[in-house]
Design a protein around this motif. Structure first.
Motif, PDB file in Angstrom:
ATOM      1  N   ALA A  63      -9.144 -73.732   1.319  1.00 28.79           N
ATOM      2  CA  ALA A  63      -8.982 -75.012   0.632  1.00 28.79           C
ATOM      3  C   ALA A  63      -9.773 -76.092   1.348  1.00 28.79           C
ATOM      4  O   ALA A  63     -10.183 -75.933   2.506  1.00 28.79           O
ATOM      5  CB  ALA A  63      -7.511 -75.391   0.560  1.00 28.79           C
ATOM      6  N   ILE A  64      -9.965 -77.211   0.653  1.00 29.71           N
ATOM      7  CA  ILE A  64     -10.664 -78.352   1.238  1.00 29.71           C
ATOM      8  C   ILE A  64      -9.783 -78.973   2.315  1.00 29.71           C
ATOM      9  O   ILE A  64      -8.611 -79.277   2.079  1.00 29.71           O
ATOM     10  CB  ILE A  64     -10.993 -79.395   0.155  1.00 29.71           C
ATOM     11  N   SER A  65     -10.343 -79.144   3.509  1.00 31.21           N
ATOM     12  CA  SER A  65      -9.570 -79.704   4.614  1.00 31.21           C
ATOM     13  C   SER A  65     -10.098 -81.049   5.095  1.00 31.21           C
ATOM     14  O   SER A  65      -9.345 -81.848   5.636  1.00 31.21           O
ATOM     15  CB  SER A  65      -9.547 -78.730   5.792  1.00 31.21           C
ATOM     16  N   SER A  66     -11.399 -81.304   4.907  1.00 27.89           N
ATOM     17  CA  SER A  66     -12.007 -82.510   5.471  1.00 27.89           C
ATOM     18  C   SER A  66     -13.220 -82.920   4.641  1.00 27.89           C
ATOM     19  O   SER A  66     -13.698 -82.165   3.785  1.00 27.89           O
ATOM     20  CB  SER A  66     -12.451 -82.264   6.922  1.00 27.89           C
ATOM     21  N   TYR A  67     -13.712 -84.121   4.932  1.00 30.29           N
ATOM     22  CA  TYR A  67     -14.968 -84.608   4.353  1.00 30.29           C
ATOM     23  C   TYR A  67     -15.965 -84.889   5.470  1.00 30.29           C
ATOM     24  O   TYR A  67     -15.588 -85.367   6.550  1.00 30.29           O
ATOM     25  CB  TYR A  67     -14.743 -85.905   3.567  1.00 30.29           C
ATOM     26  N   LEU A  68     -17.220 -84.617   5.191  1.00 32.28           N
ATOM     27  CA  LEU A  68     -18.310 -84.958   6.092  1.00 32.28           C
ATOM     28  C   LEU A  68     -19.275 -85.898   5.396  1.00 32.28           C
ATOM     29  O   LEU A  68     -19.366 -85.912   4.161  1.00 32.28           O
ATOM     30  CB  LEU A  68     -19.073 -83.709   6.535  1.00 32.28           C
ATOM     31  N   VAL A  69     -20.033 -86.652   6.188  1.00 25.57           N
ATOM     32  CA  VAL A  69     -21.132 -87.461   5.665  1.00 25.57           C
ATOM     33  C   VAL A  69     -22.407 -87.004   6.365  1.00 25.57           C
ATOM     34  O   VAL A  69     -22.457 -86.930   7.596  1.00 25.57           O
ATOM     35  CB  VAL A  69     -20.904 -88.963   5.911  1.00 25.57           C
ATOM     36  N   TYR A  70     -23.422 -86.689   5.575  1.00 33.05           N
ATOM     37  CA  TYR A  70     -24.669 -86.165   6.121  1.00 33.05           C
ATOM     38  C   TYR A  70     -25.511 -87.291   6.707  1.00 33.05           C
ATOM     39  O   TYR A  70     -25.841 -88.260   6.033  1.00 33.05           O
ATOM     40  CB  TYR A  70     -25.446 -85.434   5.028  1.00 33.05           C
ATOM     41  N   ASP A  71     -25.874 -87.134   8.002  1.00 29.79           N
ATOM     42  CA  ASP A  71     -26.644 -88.155   8.713  1.00 29.79           C
ATOM     43  C   ASP A  71     -28.125 -87.830   8.814  1.00 29.79           C
ATOM     44  O   ASP A  71     -28.911 -88.653   9.291  1.00 29.79           O
ATOM     45  CB  ASP A  71     -26.081 -88.331  10.135  1.00 29.79           C
ATOM     46  N   GLY A  72     -28.521 -86.616   8.386  1.00 28.44           N
ATOM     47  CA  GLY A  72     -29.913 -86.197   8.486  1.00 28.44           C
ATOM     48  C   GLY A  72     -30.128 -85.212   9.616  1.00 28.44           C
ATOM     49  O   GLY A  72     -29.339 -85.137  10.566  1.00 28.44           O
ATOM     50  N   ALA A  73     -31.216 -84.416   9.509  1.00 33.70           N
ATOM     51  CA  ALA A  73     -31.608 -83.460  10.552  1.00 33.70           C
ATOM     52  C   ALA A  73     -30.478 -82.501  10.912  1.00 33.70           C
ATOM     53  O   ALA A  73     -30.219 -82.239  12.086  1.00 33.70           O
ATOM     54  CB  ALA A  73     -32.076 -84.204  11.796  1.00 33.70           C
ATOM     55  N   SER A  74     -29.807 -81.983   9.891  1.00 32.91           N
ATOM     56  CA  SER A  74     -28.700 -81.016  10.043  1.00 32.91           C
ATOM     57  C   SER A  74     -27.474 -81.592  10.744  1.00 32.91           C
ATOM     58  O   SER A  74     -26.582 -80.847  11.156  1.00 32.91           O
ATOM     59  CB  SER A  74     -29.170 -79.757  10.788  1.00 32.91           C
ATOM     60  N   LYS A  75     -27.410 -82.921  10.891  1.00 33.63           N
ATOM     61  CA  LYS A  75     -26.281 -83.564  11.549  1.00 33.63           C
ATOM     62  C   LYS A  75     -25.364 -84.228  10.521  1.00 33.63           C
ATOM     63  O   LYS A  75     -25.824 -84.763   9.522  1.00 33.63           O
ATOM     64  CB  LYS A  75     -26.769 -84.611  12.548  1.00 33.63           C
ATOM     65  N   ALA A  76     -24.060 -84.185  10.784  1.00 32.88           N
ATOM     66  CA  ALA A  76     -23.080 -84.800   9.904  1.00 32.88           C
ATOM     67  C   ALA A  76     -21.956 -85.394  10.737  1.00 32.88           C
ATOM     68  O   ALA A  76     -21.767 -85.039  11.906  1.00 32.88           O
ATOM     69  CB  ALA A  76     -22.530 -83.787   8.902  1.00 32.88           C
ATOM     70  N   SER A  77     -21.198 -86.313  10.118  1.00 34.99           N
ATOM     71  CA  SER A  77     -20.073 -86.953  10.793  1.00 34.99           C
ATOM     72  C   SER A  77     -18.813 -86.753   9.970  1.00 34.99           C
ATOM     73  O   SER A  77     -18.856 -86.755   8.737  1.00 34.99           O
ATOM     74  CB  SER A  77     -20.331 -88.459  10.965  1.00 34.99           C
TER      75      SER A  77
END
Length: 230
Positions: A63-77
């Motif tokens: 199941a969905i547990s979290s959200y990420l935001v893509y920062d570029g260059a394979s990095k996310a927060s």
């Protein structure tokens, strides 16, 4: 170039522009986790996209547990946003783990369009096959919340409650795609033939947004108001 060939070329060009405008859904995996920073196995299509993390709870239950935001260059927060509620899952949220699947552009096919008039709304919604959420529903939501104009906060809450992936915002001379979870713009395209003035606060079939007995009636213009969503 003959008329038929020119028409075909224009259609192909339009399709290409639309494909670039709407970010596609995309899958990756978590490669590394350090605090709230994540490295992905594959970069996502556009910086600013939100993505859901699919966590394995064991016994083939995912199941969905979290959200990420893509920062570029394979990095996310990691984004502090409440994921979809699953009553059957444990209340304790798991940590992000290496190997968890990441889906970017989750629900991006479901879009709320904020437009200056009915003609613009009809033109945009008929130009591509998406699940369009009518702004009347958003206007009723604002009335219930006691708000009169769109804000980042009420757009995020509306998107979460109604499973909306993107907000298409018509600004002066352009259309922009706003991700209400990441609170970032993920698409921009030039638009022509827009009205000089728009219906305030946005096109809807309701007379006005009733935000409560003691609130002051909102004033302004469509383009100025919509330009404040940054």
């Amino acid at each position: 170039m003959r008329t038929g060939a020119l028409t075909f070329f224009l259609i192909l060009s339009t399709i290409s522009l639309m494909a670039q405008f709407y970010p596609p859904s995309f899958s990756s995996e978590i490669k590394q986790v350090k605090g709230n920073k994540v490295i992905l196995t594959k970069p996502l299509p556009k910086v600013g996209m939100s993505a859901v993390v699919i966590h394995n709870y064991g016994s083939e239950l995912k199941a969905i547990s979290s959200y990420l935001v893509y920062d570029g260059a394979s990095k996310a927060s990691l984004r502090q946003h409440e994921p979809i509620i699953h009553a059957e899952l444990p209340a304790v949220k798991p940590n992000l783990k290496v190997g968890d699947r990441v889906i970017a552009g989750y629900l991006y096919r479901t879009i709320l369009l904020l437009a200056p008039d009915s003609a613009t709304y009809s033109k945009i919604t008929s130009s591509t096959s998406k699940n369009w959420v009518h702004p009347d529903l958003y206007a009723l939501f604002l009335s219930k919340e006691g708000d009169q104009i769109p804000t980042k906060d009420n757009l995020a809450k509306f998107a979460s409650e109604y499973q909306v992936g993107l907000i298409y915002i018509v600004k002066k001379g352009k259309g922009m795609l706003y991700d209400p979870i990441s609170r970032r713009y993920v698409g921009e395209m030039a638009l022509s033939g827009l009205p000089k003035k728009g219906q305030f606060p946005f096109y809807m079939r309701l007379g006005k947004i009733d935000s409560g007995w003691f609130s002051r009636e909102a004033t302004g213009t469509y383009y100025n108001m919509i330009g404040n969503i940054r």
